[in-house]
Design a protein around this motif. Structure first.
Motif, PDB file in Angstrom:
ATOM      1  N   ASN A   1      11.492  -1.508   5.579  1.00  0.00           N
ATOM      2  CA  ASN A   1      11.081  -1.880   4.220  1.00  0.00           C
ATOM      3  C   ASN A   1       9.555  -1.911   4.110  1.00  0.00           C
ATOM      4  OD1 ASN A   1      13.343  -2.271   2.453  1.00  0.00           O
ATOM      5  ND2 ASN A   1      13.923  -4.021   3.695  1.00  0.00           N
ATOM      6  N   ALA A   2       8.902  -2.460   5.123  1.00  0.00           N
ATOM      7  CA  ALA A   2       7.441  -2.529   5.121  1.00  0.00           C
ATOM      8  C   ALA A   2       6.830  -1.128   5.161  1.00  0.00           C
ATOM      9  CB  ALA A   2       6.953  -3.366   6.301  1.00  0.00           C
ATOM     10  N   ILE A   3       7.411  -0.241   5.949  1.00  0.00           N
ATOM     11  CA  ILE A   3       6.928   1.140   6.013  1.00  0.00           C
ATOM     12  C   ILE A   3       7.077   1.797   4.644  1.00  0.00           C
ATOM     13  CG2 ILE A   3       7.402   3.447   6.957  1.00  0.00           C
ATOM     14  CD1 ILE A   3       8.117   1.995   9.623  1.00  0.00           C
ATOM     15  N   CYS A   4       8.242   1.616   4.026  1.00  0.00           N
ATOM     16  CA  CYS A   4       8.476   2.189   2.697  1.00  0.00           C
ATOM     17  C   CYS A   4       7.444   1.676   1.703  1.00  0.00           C
ATOM     18  CB  CYS A   4       9.880   1.851   2.197  1.00  0.00           C
ATOM     19  SG  CYS A   4      11.210   2.709   3.046  1.00  0.00           S
ATOM     20  N   ALA A   5       7.226   0.370   1.687  1.00  0.00           N
ATOM     21  CA  ALA A   5       6.275  -0.222   0.743  1.00  0.00           C
ATOM     22  C   ALA A   5       4.872   0.327   0.966  1.00  0.00           C
ATOM     23  CB  ALA A   5       6.287  -1.738   0.871  1.00  0.00           C
ATOM     24  N   SER A   6       4.465   0.421   2.215  1.00  0.00           N
ATOM     25  CA  SER A   6       3.135   0.930   2.537  1.00  0.00           C
ATOM     26  C   SER A   6       2.976   2.385   2.118  1.00  0.00           C
ATOM     27  CB  SER A   6       2.885   0.775   4.040  1.00  0.00           C
ATOM     28  OG  SER A   6       1.669   1.367   4.401  1.00  0.00           O
ATOM     29  N   ARG A   7       3.966   3.188   2.449  1.00  0.00           N
ATOM     30  CA  ARG A   7       3.881   4.617   2.110  1.00  0.00           C
ATOM     31  C   ARG A   7       3.935   4.836   0.597  1.00  0.00           C
ATOM     32  NH1 ARG A   7       4.920   8.270   6.430  1.00  0.00           N
ATOM     33  NH2 ARG A   7       4.600   9.870   4.856  1.00  0.00           N
ATOM     34  N   LEU A   8       4.747   4.047  -0.105  1.00  0.00           N
ATOM     35  CA  LEU A   8       4.799   4.173  -1.558  1.00  0.00           C
ATOM     36  C   LEU A   8       3.471   3.759  -2.187  1.00  0.00           C
ATOM     37  CD1 LEU A   8       8.430   2.967  -2.241  1.00  0.00           C
ATOM     38  CD2 LEU A   8       7.520   5.260  -2.678  1.00  0.00           C
ATOM     39  N   ASP A   9       2.853   2.706  -1.673  1.00  0.00           N
ATOM     40  CA  ASP A   9       1.531   2.302  -2.161  1.00  0.00           C
ATOM     41  C   ASP A   9       0.523   3.420  -1.949  1.00  0.00           C
ATOM     42  OD1 ASP A   9       2.426  -0.185  -2.955  1.00  0.00           O
ATOM     43  OD2 ASP A   9       1.598  -1.246  -1.217  1.00  0.00           O
ATOM     44  N   THR A  10       0.569   4.042  -0.775  1.00  0.00           N
ATOM     45  CA  THR A  10      -0.341   5.150  -0.462  1.00  0.00           C
ATOM     46  C   THR A  10      -0.117   6.312  -1.419  1.00  0.00           C
ATOM     47  OG1 THR A  10      -0.434   4.519   1.864  1.00  0.00           O
ATOM     48  CG2 THR A  10      -1.021   6.800   1.335  1.00  0.00           C
ATOM     49  N   GLU A  11       1.135   6.654  -1.651  1.00  0.00           N
ATOM     50  CA  GLU A  11       1.447   7.772  -2.550  1.00  0.00           C
ATOM     51  C   GLU A  11       1.015   7.467  -3.978  1.00  0.00           C
ATOM     52  OE1 GLU A  11       2.591  10.953  -1.930  1.00  0.00           O
ATOM     53  OE2 GLU A  11       2.086  10.295   0.086  1.00  0.00           O
ATOM     54  N   ARG A  12       1.248   6.251  -4.439  1.00  0.00           N
ATOM     55  CA  ARG A  12       0.837   5.880  -5.805  1.00  0.00           C
ATOM     56  C   ARG A  12      -0.682   5.958  -5.937  1.00  0.00           C
ATOM     57  NH1 ARG A  12       5.093   1.563  -5.143  1.00  0.00           N
ATOM     58  NH2 ARG A  12       6.892   2.407  -6.255  1.00  0.00           N
ATOM     59  N   ALA A  13      -1.398   5.490  -4.933  1.00  0.00           N
ATOM     60  CA  ALA A  13      -2.858   5.545  -4.961  1.00  0.00           C
ATOM     61  C   ALA A  13      -3.344   6.988  -4.958  1.00  0.00           C
ATOM     62  CB  ALA A  13      -3.442   4.782  -3.776  1.00  0.00           C
ATOM     63  N   ARG A  14      -2.698   7.817  -4.148  1.00  0.00           N
ATOM     64  CA  ARG A  14      -3.081   9.232  -4.076  1.00  0.00           C
ATOM     65  C   ARG A  14      -2.865   9.918  -5.420  1.00  0.00           C
ATOM     66  NH1 ARG A  14      -0.846  14.098  -2.913  1.00  0.00           N
ATOM     67  NH2 ARG A  14       1.224  13.296  -2.509  1.00  0.00           N
ATOM     68  N   HIS A  15      -1.716   9.659  -6.047  1.00  0.00           N
ATOM     69  CA  HIS A  15      -1.427  10.267  -7.346  1.00  0.00           C
ATOM     70  C   HIS A  15      -2.387   9.758  -8.413  1.00  0.00           C
ATOM     71  CE1 HIS A  15       2.050  12.662  -6.348  1.00  0.00           C
ATOM     72  NE2 HIS A  15       2.497  11.667  -5.620  1.00  0.00           N
ATOM     73  N   HIS A  16      -2.746   8.485  -8.324  1.00  0.00           N
ATOM     74  CA  HIS A  16      -3.699   7.910  -9.269  1.00  0.00           C
ATOM     75  C   HIS A  16      -5.052   8.582  -9.118  1.00  0.00           C
ATOM     76  CE1 HIS A  16      -6.586   4.859 -10.744  1.00  0.00           C
ATOM     77  NE2 HIS A  16      -5.689   4.754 -11.711  1.00  0.00           N
ATOM     78  N   ASP A  17      -5.490   8.773  -7.875  1.00  0.00           N
ATOM     79  CA  ASP A  17      -6.774   9.420  -7.618  1.00  0.00           C
ATOM     80  C   ASP A  17      -6.772  10.881  -8.068  1.00  0.00           C
ATOM     81  OD1 ASP A  17      -7.787   7.087  -6.582  1.00  0.00           O
ATOM     82  OD2 ASP A  17      -7.554   7.686  -4.486  1.00  0.00           O
ATOM     83  N   GLU A  18      -5.655  11.572  -7.855  1.00  0.00           N
ATOM     84  CA  GLU A  18      -5.562  12.981  -8.257  1.00  0.00           C
ATOM     85  C   GLU A  18      -5.582  13.125  -9.767  1.00  0.00           C
ATOM     86  OE1 GLU A  18      -2.058  14.548  -6.419  1.00  0.00           O
ATOM     87  OE2 GLU A  18      -2.993  14.665  -4.444  1.00  0.00           O
ATOM     88  N   ALA A  19      -5.023  12.143 -10.472  1.00  0.00           N
ATOM     89  CA  ALA A  19      -4.968  12.208 -11.927  1.00  0.00           C
ATOM     90  C   ALA A  19      -6.344  11.957 -12.543  1.00  0.00           C
ATOM     91  CB  ALA A  19      -3.963  11.183 -12.457  1.00  0.00           C
ATOM     92  N   GLY A  20      -7.221  11.347 -11.774  1.00  0.00           N
ATOM     93  CA  GLY A  20      -8.548  11.031 -12.291  1.00  0.00           C
ATOM     94  C   GLY A  20      -8.495   9.781 -13.142  1.00  0.00           C
ATOM     95  N   HIS A  21      -9.632   9.387 -13.577  1.00  0.00           N
ATOM     96  CA  HIS A  21      -9.755   8.191 -14.391  1.00  0.00           C
ATOM     97  C   HIS A  21     -10.315   8.574 -15.745  1.00  0.00           C
ATOM     98  CE1 HIS A  21      -9.024   5.900 -10.742  1.00  0.00           C
ATOM     99  NE2 HIS A  21      -9.909   6.678 -10.152  1.00  0.00           N
TER     100      HIS A  21
END
Length: 78
Positions: free
Chosen positions: A53-73
């Motif tokens: 569960n902790a691995i899933c949460a960490s990886r999902l946080d990483t993916e969300r951050a990556r997608h946020h960064d790719e989308a720009g601000h």
């Protein structure tokens, strides 16, 4: 999917490439599905479930951050 997660547990869940090659899923899709599997009845020890569960949460946080960064601000001059 669960056996893959157990195999890659000590390595943080497996690389994005391994996930795609084995399941044809993005890391976000894979870890969301794995979370659903972990919530269903299983013979796994609670400590293993907790770690996965902790691995899933960490990886999902990483993916969300990556997608946020790719989308720009909004307002960014890119």
């Amino acid at each position: 999917m669960l056996s893959f997660a157990l195999q890659w547990q000590q390595y943080g869940g497996g690389s994005n490439e391994e996930i795609y090659v084995n399941f044809g899923l993005s890391p976000m899709q894979y870890f969301m599905r794995l979370l659903r599997i972990l919530r269903s009845p299983t013979d796994l020890d609670m400590s293993v479930i907790s770690e996965l569960n902790a691995i899933c949460a960490s990886r999902l946080d990483t993916e969300r951050a990556r997608h946020h960064d790719e989308a720009g601000h909004p307002g960014d001059e890119r």
